[in-house]
Write a protein that holds these residues in place. Structure first.
Motif, PDB file in Angstrom:
ATOM      1  N   SER A 257      -4.125  -6.100   0.759  1.00  0.00           N
ATOM      2  CA  SER A 257      -4.329  -4.752   0.896  1.00  0.00           C
ATOM      3  C   SER A 257      -5.982  -4.549   0.121  1.00  0.00           C
ATOM      4  O   SER A 257      -6.525  -3.705   0.497  1.00  0.00           O
TER       5      SER A 257
ATOM      6  N   GLU B 161      -8.923  -2.492   1.783  1.00  0.00           N
ATOM      7  CA  GLU B 161      -9.409  -1.532   1.096  1.00  0.00           C
ATOM      8  C   GLU B 161     -10.828  -1.510   0.727  1.00  0.00           C
ATOM      9  O   GLU B 161     -11.624  -0.532   0.986  1.00  0.00           O
TER      10      GLU B 161
ATOM     11  N   ILE C 129      -3.338   1.712   5.916  1.00  0.00           N
ATOM     12  CA  ILE C 129      -4.405   2.729   5.232  1.00  0.00           C
ATOM     13  C   ILE C 129      -4.752   4.019   6.278  1.00  0.00           C
ATOM     14  O   ILE C 129      -4.555   4.923   5.659  1.00  0.00           O
TER      15      ILE C 129
ATOM     16  N   LEU D 109       0.752  -1.363  -0.176  1.00  0.00           N
ATOM     17  CA  LEU D 109      -0.115   0.063   0.016  1.00  0.00           C
ATOM     18  C   LEU D 109       0.890   1.361  -0.145  1.00  0.00           C
ATOM     19  O   LEU D 109       0.327   2.414   0.492  1.00  0.00           O
TER      20      LEU D 109
END
Lengths: 524, 377
Positions: free
Chosen positions: B246, B250, B270, A492
């Protein structure tokens, strides 16, 4: 008498050297198979049986074959008309559409899949941007769509090559016999281009069955998913068994394509009438534009979004270094050159000879393309570390992995190019006292160069985006664009993925342009 | 100056002791000529190059100087561990760490295929299942005694073939617009039974730590209960199955799902990217859902640099190393004397189940069960 001389010429060029070299190359690139069989033979029979006979395996087989078949069909449905549009009609800005239609091949499948979901999902970027809810792209249909969009260029390019090099005077002949354009297309053009379309479709089919990224992202269970699953549970033997099942399917596909691929080739042609599109011009251009925008613009927009996602922690370990780009280009260029070197004897032999050896050697090169990169990688980890440790985790072995994976792209185009060479030219060379090597160098090589170069560039750009085998075999510390994108993206740290992704796509795009310039030499 | 007296390794013979003593004296003599940096990187004894580790974290200043080339196969991602390697290289200019990054399972498979020919000196894994797997086949060297004693038995291998380096706890991620932490159950089984979670819950079956969680459930709750849990999640709750951590996190943040069983890591990333994100984290109590797992270090049998690898391990378990995990990764330390300060609750507040991490080696059972009940990707 002429025929006798031709046969003799053929016979002498089939000197013992050429088949032997082809066989050696074929054995070399099929060597990972040895490891796969070795590991597969080590499975526990009871668990293996429950695995093979399970409902899940039936599902996987069904999904994989269906995915492969649908992607292939749709690639032909998109690729062939686009090829006709850009070669035989008066479509405006043909050059531009040719480039745009070929470029999707440079985008790695895992990026393509991610970009689509990020853009088109219910909560995707485009939905947010335009304020309207867009249809969700996921599941089996999503996987078919995405893989088709990013592999149809194989069919597009091969159909184009065939259309550009076929003798279009045949079409004029058909027209004089009162055939409509559509009938002429069906009766004259289609048989002429079918072998080339078949070759392109073969690459699409094998790419589809060996792809991991897109089906995984879309949640579709195929062979690659099961193979990765077994690897994840440290069950290498079962992953190998599944690879053998995948190879069985591949063998069937190769057999089918071999049938379609029966062609005599023809001497290069030229001219032919242009189809006037009239009011169909703009819908045609519009469709091309839609495909191009969707396949190319979406990832680029997502890259931009990545770059702009500021904030968050700094992670200097992921910072871009020009070295990554240099490494990618260096490795891919070497792989392309070695692949071209391997493809010349194999492609030439399979085109010029009717023998089993030539055909078998050519078919063997497709094995690496159908097997997922992760399997090739682990196979070469074993073979490399155990048998040639001095090149283990060095550039040569990684380059070899790329060659194993991507060789058929240049073998196919070499073979097609050799088939196009007029026998009479070679005969003429012989009468000038050239031996077969000389005739090859001075006559054949220049004629097949465009095809070989085109295939070589395909190897280059597919090597640029390769990930799993690279991660396993890279010289320790030698990162490529693909590995850095993966490192950043999977944790990320999106903004560190943006620049390498953009560079990857741009550099590969440039190599694609080289592919397209080679086509110019057909029109002569 | 470090001493190289013969140690009391189990199974050592008198002859080996004598040879070791002879070698030790020779090396000591050489070291005396070369300076005070201690042993060369080919030292095979594993004796501390400086101070030994203690049960409370020591400092890098007390440990020996690292020098030479060390090859680390890391199943951890670059962003999770590379800064620590950089920190070490800055502290010790004569040290070069050759990093190899790959997915945790791929690293293990690679190590096994390489066998004796492996260039790896250290195997740094994302979770302990891989280390337990290597231990099963005697592919790891016994760690020196001071390392084994410095880390509690529930965060390392009691037999001393591997050690944890930092810890994470399985967590429940949720969308903060839909739920508050107090709304959510503290019993992992309720997530499979409560109708509230139908169609809005997700798991990530290919994750090594998820599979470890299933192994733990098998050990702690038995096969029948585990099978029923998985079946219910797939059939009754219609759980969304992700292959990417991920993507799973998300999706929860975006509202596609509202609850997910996963790693605290992605939620933390995040929130780090966007502190306003709609993501929260909570924990169950005293069941596999809140399993404490470690990422850790093992030294493969094939290494030629056991001494350097061992000293490197000491640095990872020292104060500066442990603080790195807390500050940069938001993970729990495994050695006393370093305090966890971060967004997650302190470990003492969480009720993690008692569990021998070595049982995680047997992941095949869990994987087969998941496959049979249809929870695969």
């Amino acid at each position: 008498m002429f025929d006798q001389q031709l046969t003799r010429e053929r016979g002498s060029s089939m000197a013992f050297g050429l088949p032997a070299v082809s066989v050696a190359i074929a054995l070399l690139v099929v060597s990972p198979l040895f490891w796969i069989v070795l590991r597969a033979s080590q499975v526990d029979p009871v668990r293996a049986l429950s695995l093979v006979a399970s409902a899940q395996t039936a599902t996987i087989l069904g999904n994989s074959v269906a995915l492969m078949a649908l992607v292939t069909v749709f690639s032909v449905v998109i690729g062939v008309p686009m090829a006709v549009l850009t070669t035989r009609t008066d479509l405006p800005y043909r050059r531009f559409w040719t480039v745009a239609g070929s470029l999707p091949l440079v985008v790695p499948s895992y990026i393509g899949a991610f970009a689509f979901v990020a853009a088109f999902g219910r909560h995707g970027e485009f939905g947010r941007l335009f304020g309207i809810p867009l249809p969700q792209i996921d599941g089996f249909s999503g996987a078919v769509l995405i893989i088709t969009l990013y592999t149809y260029p194989y069919v597009f390019l091969s159909a184009r090559a065939a259309l550009l090099s076929m003798d279009a005077s045949l079409i004029s002949a058909a027209r004089t016999l009162n055939r409509t354009p559509l009938q002429a297309f069906r009766e004259v053009t289609v048989p002429q281009i079918t072998p080339a379309v078949g070759a392109g479709a073969l690459l699409v089919a094998l790419y589809a069955i060996s792809d991991f990224g897109t089906p995984a992202f879309m949640g579709v269970e195929v062979f690659t998913s099961a193979i990765y699953w077994e690897y994840g549970a440290f069950n290498v033997e079962y992953a190998a068994l599944l690879s053998l099942q995948l190879l069985a399917v591949t063998a069937v596909v190769l057999l089918i394509e071999a049938r379609i691929g029966q062609d005599d080739g023809g001497p290069g042609g030229s001219g032919g009438e242009t189809i006037r599109l009239g009011r169909w011009r703009w819908p045609a251009a519009g469709t091309m534009a839609l495909v191009a925008v969707v396949t190319l613009l979406v990832p680029v927009v997502i890259f931009a979004r990545w770059a702009l996602r500021g904030a968050g922690t700094e992670m200097p370990s992921l910072a871009f270094d020009l070295e990554y780009a240099v490494n990618s280009v260096y490795l891919s260029a070497l792989a392309a050159l070695v692949a071209a070197g391997f493809a010349l004897p194999v492609g030439y032999l399979s085109a010029r000879s009717d023998g089993v050896v030539g055909r078998l050697a050519e078919r063997a090169t497709y094995v690496g393309f159908a097997v997922p990169g992760i399997v090739i990688g682990l196979a070469l980890v074993f073979l490399g570390s155990q048998y040639v440790p001095w090149i283990y985790r060095t550039v040569p072995l990684l380059v070899f992995a790329y060659v194993v994976r991507f060789l058929p792209q240049v073998v196919g185009s070499t073979r097609s190019a050799v088939l196009q060479v007029d026998d009479r030219l070679l005969e003429a060379a012989r009468t000038l006292d050239e031996d077969s090597m000389g005739a090859f160098r001075r006559v054949t090589l220049p004629l097949i160069a465009p095809g070989v170069v085109a295939g070589t560039m395909l190897v280059f750009l597919t090597s640029m985006k390769e990930l799993p085998a690279t991660l396993m075999l890279q010289p320790i510390g030698m990162e490529t664009l693909a590995t850095i994108i993966w490192s950043a993206h999977s944790t990320l740290y999106y903004r560190y993925a943006a620049l390498p992704a953009l560079i990857l796509v741009v550099v590969s795009g440039l190599s694609m342009l080289i592919v397209l310039t080679q086509e110019d030499t057909y029109d002569s | 100056m470090p001493s190289h007296s013969p140690d009391d390794r189990p199974g050592s013979t008198t002859r080996r002791n004598l040879l070791a003593a002879g070698a030790g004296l020779a090396i000591t003599g050489l070291a005396g000529c070369l300076g005070d940096s201690g042993a060369s990187d080919t030292d095979d004894s594993g004796e501390p190059w400086g101070d030994a580790l203690e049960s409370s974290a020591v400092s890098w200043d007390d440990l020996g100087d690292l020098e030479g080339d060390l090859t680390v196969y890391s199943g951890r991602k670059r962003s999770q561990i590379d800064p620590l390697f950089q920190q070490l290289e800055e502290a010790y200019p004569d040290l070069t760490i050759n990093r190899d990054y790959d997915d945790n399972a791929r690293q293990l498979n690679k190590l096994r295929e390489e066998g004796d020919a492996s260039p790896a000196d250290v195997f740094y894994t994302q979770s302990s299942g891989a280390l337990a797997n290597l231990k099963q086949d005697d592919l790891l060297r016994d760690l020196p005694a001071d390392i084994v004693e410095a880390v509690p038995a529930d965060k390392s291998d009691p037999d001393g073939t591997w050690t944890g380096a930092s810890g994470r706890v399985r967590a429940v991620q949720f969308n903060t617009e839909t739920f508050e932490a107090v709304d959510l159950p503290t019993d992992i089984f309720e997530y499979a039974e409560d109708e509230r979670f139908q169609g809005i819950i997700s798991t990530r079956p290919n994750s090594g730590t998820f599979q470890s969680f299933i192994v733990a459930m098998l050990e702690l709750e038995g096969e029948q209960a585990t099978r029923e849990w998985v079946r219910a999640m797939v059939d009754d709750q219609d759980a969304t199955l992700y292959s990417s951590g991920s993507a799973q996190a998300e999706a929860i943040e975006a509202g596609e799902n509202q609850v997910g069983l996963g790693n605290q890591y992605y939620a933390a990333r995040i929130l780090n990217n966007d502190p306003e994100a709609n993501l929260g984290v909570t924990f169950t109590e005293n069941d596999p859902g809140t399993l404490f797992n470690v990422s850790g270090v093992g030294i493969p049998e094939s290494t030629g640099k056991f001494g350097l690898a061992a000293e490197f391990t000491r640095h990872v378990l020292a104060a500066e190393g442990q603080e790195f995990f807390v500050d940069v990764n938001g993970e729990y330390p495994v050695v006393e004397g370093v305090e966890y300060v971060g967004a997650m609750p302190p470990l003492s507040d969480l009720e993690t189940p008692d569990f021998d991490l070595n049982a995680l080696a047997d992941v095949e059972r869990a994987v087969d069960l998941l496959r049979e009940e249809g929870m695969t990707v």
